[in-house]
Design a protein around this motif. Structure first.
Motif, PDB file in Angstrom:
ATOM      1  N   PRO A   1      60.340  50.165 -21.200  1.00 54.89           N
ATOM      2  CA  PRO A   1      59.058  50.435 -21.855  1.00 54.89           C
ATOM      3  C   PRO A   1      58.238  49.170 -22.139  1.00 54.89           C
ATOM      4  CG  PRO A   1      60.734  51.837 -22.797  1.00 54.89           C
ATOM      5  CD  PRO A   1      61.438  50.878 -21.854  1.00 54.89           C
ATOM      6  N   ASP A   2      58.891  48.100 -22.538  1.00 51.62           N
ATOM      7  CA  ASP A   2      58.170  46.859 -22.843  1.00 51.62           C
ATOM      8  C   ASP A   2      57.698  46.108 -21.602  1.00 51.62           C
ATOM      9  OD1 ASP A   2      58.497  47.358 -25.525  1.00 51.62           O
ATOM     10  OD2 ASP A   2      60.184  45.984 -25.766  1.00 51.62           O
ATOM     11  N   ASP A   3      58.128  46.544 -20.429  1.00 49.58           N
ATOM     12  CA  ASP A   3      57.720  45.881 -19.190  1.00 49.58           C
ATOM     13  C   ASP A   3      56.266  46.159 -18.817  1.00 49.58           C
ATOM     14  OD1 ASP A   3      60.207  44.722 -18.824  1.00 49.58           O
ATOM     15  OD2 ASP A   3      60.922  46.293 -17.473  1.00 49.58           O
ATOM     16  N   ILE A   4      55.685  47.202 -19.382  1.00 56.35           N
ATOM     17  CA  ILE A   4      54.294  47.546 -19.090  1.00 56.35           C
ATOM     18  C   ILE A   4      53.492  47.457 -20.385  1.00 56.35           C
ATOM     19  CG2 ILE A   4      52.698  49.266 -18.166  1.00 56.35           C
ATOM     20  CD1 ILE A   4      54.999  50.428 -16.556  1.00 56.35           C
ATOM     21  N   PRO A   5      52.897  46.291 -20.660  1.00 55.93           N
ATOM     22  CA  PRO A   5      52.127  46.107 -21.894  1.00 55.93           C
ATOM     23  C   PRO A   5      50.723  46.715 -21.758  1.00 55.93           C
ATOM     24  CG  PRO A   5      52.134  44.068 -20.656  1.00 55.93           C
ATOM     25  CD  PRO A   5      52.985  45.055 -19.891  1.00 55.93           C
TER      26      PRO A   5
ATOM     27  N   ALA B   1      46.872  38.699 -12.657  1.00 56.89           N
ATOM     28  CA  ALA B   1      47.702  38.413 -13.840  1.00 56.89           C
ATOM     29  C   ALA B   1      49.153  38.784 -13.563  1.00 56.89           C
ATOM     30  CB  ALA B   1      47.175  39.161 -15.061  1.00 56.89           C
ATOM     31  N   GLY B   2      49.373  39.944 -12.951  1.00 59.77           N
ATOM     32  CA  GLY B   2      50.735  40.347 -12.618  1.00 59.77           C
ATOM     33  C   GLY B   2      51.380  39.433 -11.593  1.00 59.77           C
ATOM     34  N   LEU B   3      50.612  39.026 -10.604  1.00 58.09           N
ATOM     35  CA  LEU B   3      51.118  38.118  -9.578  1.00 58.09           C
ATOM     36  C   LEU B   3      51.511  36.772 -10.182  1.00 58.09           C
ATOM     37  CD1 LEU B   3      51.552  37.665  -6.510  1.00 58.09           C
ATOM     38  CD2 LEU B   3      49.179  36.879  -6.420  1.00 58.09           C
ATOM     39  N   VAL B   4      50.624  36.221 -11.000  1.00 57.97           N
ATOM     40  CA  VAL B   4      50.879  34.923 -11.635  1.00 57.97           C
ATOM     41  C   VAL B   4      52.074  35.019 -12.584  1.00 57.97           C
ATOM     42  CG1 VAL B   4      49.913  33.235 -13.251  1.00 57.97           C
ATOM     43  CG2 VAL B   4      48.522  34.087 -11.358  1.00 57.97           C
ATOM     44  N   ALA B   5      52.112  36.079 -13.387  1.00 58.65           N
ATOM     45  CA  ALA B   5      53.229  36.248 -14.325  1.00 58.65           C
ATOM     46  C   ALA B   5      54.548  36.414 -13.571  1.00 58.65           C
ATOM     47  CB  ALA B   5      52.975  37.449 -15.230  1.00 58.65           C
ATOM     48  N   GLY B   6      54.530  37.183 -12.494  1.00 57.82           N
ATOM     49  CA  GLY B   6      55.738  37.366 -11.702  1.00 57.82           C
ATOM     50  C   GLY B   6      56.236  36.071 -11.097  1.00 57.82           C
ATOM     51  N   ARG B   7      55.322  35.281 -10.591  1.00 60.81           N
ATOM     52  CA  ARG B   7      55.717  33.991 -10.001  1.00 60.81           C
ATOM     53  C   ARG B   7      56.249  33.027 -11.052  1.00 60.81           C
ATOM     54  NH1 ARG B   7      51.100  32.751  -5.388  1.00 60.81           N
ATOM     55  NH2 ARG B   7      51.888  34.285  -3.915  1.00 60.81           N
ATOM     56  N   ALA B   8      55.792  33.194 -12.293  1.00 59.54           N
ATOM     57  CA  ALA B   8      56.254  32.323 -13.379  1.00 59.54           C
ATOM     58  C   ALA B   8      57.593  32.788 -13.947  1.00 59.54           C
ATOM     59  CB  ALA B   8      55.209  32.271 -14.493  1.00 59.54           C
ATOM     60  N   GLY B   9      58.041  33.974 -13.585  1.00 58.80           N
ATOM     61  CA  GLY B   9      59.322  34.483 -14.070  1.00 58.80           C
ATOM     62  C   GLY B   9      59.262  35.911 -14.558  1.00 58.80           C
ATOM     63  N   GLY B  10      58.068  36.373 -14.932  1.00 61.42           N
ATOM     64  CA  GLY B  10      57.891  37.771 -15.292  1.00 61.42           C
ATOM     65  C   GLY B  10      58.238  38.151 -16.718  1.00 61.42           C
ATOM     66  N   SER B  11      58.466  37.172 -17.579  1.00 57.81           N
ATOM     67  CA  SER B  11      58.783  37.501 -18.969  1.00 57.81           C
ATOM     68  C   SER B  11      57.528  37.953 -19.715  1.00 57.81           C
ATOM     69  CB  SER B  11      59.369  36.284 -19.687  1.00 57.81           C
ATOM     70  OG  SER B  11      58.354  35.312 -19.927  1.00 57.81           O
ATOM     71  N   ALA B  12      57.725  38.502 -20.889  1.00 60.58           N
ATOM     72  CA  ALA B  12      56.585  38.906 -21.725  1.00 60.58           C
ATOM     73  C   ALA B  12      55.690  37.709 -22.020  1.00 60.58           C
ATOM     74  CB  ALA B  12      57.084  39.547 -23.014  1.00 60.58           C
ATOM     75  N   ASP B  13      56.283  36.554 -22.238  1.00 60.39           N
ATOM     76  CA  ASP B  13      55.489  35.340 -22.474  1.00 60.39           C
ATOM     77  C   ASP B  13      54.701  34.938 -21.232  1.00 60.39           C
ATOM     78  OD1 ASP B  13      56.335  35.134 -25.104  1.00 60.39           O
ATOM     79  OD2 ASP B  13      57.916  33.669 -24.657  1.00 60.39           O
ATOM     80  N   ASP B  14      55.300  35.105 -20.058  1.00 59.69           N
ATOM     81  CA  ASP B  14      54.598  34.795 -18.807  1.00 59.69           C
ATOM     82  C   ASP B  14      53.405  35.724 -18.614  1.00 59.69           C
ATOM     83  OD1 ASP B  14      56.493  32.806 -18.147  1.00 59.69           O
ATOM     84  OD2 ASP B  14      57.769  34.281 -17.130  1.00 59.69           O
ATOM     85  N   ILE B  15      53.582  36.990 -18.944  1.00 59.94           N
ATOM     86  CA  ILE B  15      52.490  37.954 -18.843  1.00 59.94           C
ATOM     87  C   ILE B  15      51.379  37.589 -19.811  1.00 59.94           C
ATOM     88  CG2 ILE B  15      51.834  40.371 -19.184  1.00 59.94           C
ATOM     89  CD1 ILE B  15      54.789  41.051 -18.355  1.00 59.94           C
ATOM     90  N   ALA B  16      51.745  37.318 -21.063  1.00 60.58           N
ATOM     91  CA  ALA B  16      50.748  36.964 -22.081  1.00 60.58           C
ATOM     92  C   ALA B  16      49.992  35.703 -21.686  1.00 60.58           C
ATOM     93  CB  ALA B  16      51.416  36.793 -23.439  1.00 60.58           C
ATOM     94  N   ALA B  17      50.693  34.720 -21.124  1.00 58.71           N
ATOM     95  CA  ALA B  17      50.042  33.466 -20.724  1.00 58.71           C
ATOM     96  C   ALA B  17      49.064  33.711 -19.577  1.00 58.71           C
ATOM     97  CB  ALA B  17      51.091  32.434 -20.321  1.00 58.71           C
TER      98      ALA B  17
END
Length: 94
Positions: A26-30, A57-73
């Motif tokens: 559930p937390d994977d889709i903010p 945003a999803g592409l960049v977050a995924g390349r950074a590791g895909g964590s909640a912090d990566d998504i927020a950043a």
């Protein structure tokens, strides 16, 4: 004209379909964060830029590791770019 705005429960149901199909938590889709990003980009850039920006945003977050912090950043960076774009196109006025 057909109404295209989804009620919140329809959006939640679609998120459940996506989570179930892709094995996400559930937390994977903010949802709120993505909607905030889309609203900011649609307002500060253009409506068609919103889904493109969400994809990036999803592409960049995924390349950074895909964590909640990566998504927020990634979302914060794109939101900042959209605000700067709006200021640049308005002649520097906020």
């Amino acid at each position: 004209m057909t109404e295209r705005t989804l009620p919140p429960e329809a959006l939640d149901a679609w998120a459940t379909v996506l989570r179930d199909h892709f094995g996400l938590a559930p937390d994977d889709i903010p949802i709120a964060l993505v909607l905030d990003l889309a609203r900011a980009v649609a307002h500060d850039v253009a409506r068609p830029a919103a889904p493109l920006s969400a994809f990036v945003a999803g592409l960049v977050a995924g390349r950074a590791g895909g964590s909640a912090d990566d998504i927020a950043a990634a979302v914060a960076a794109i939101t900042g770019l959209a605000r700067a774009h709006a200021q640049d196109t308005a002649g520097g006025t906020p």
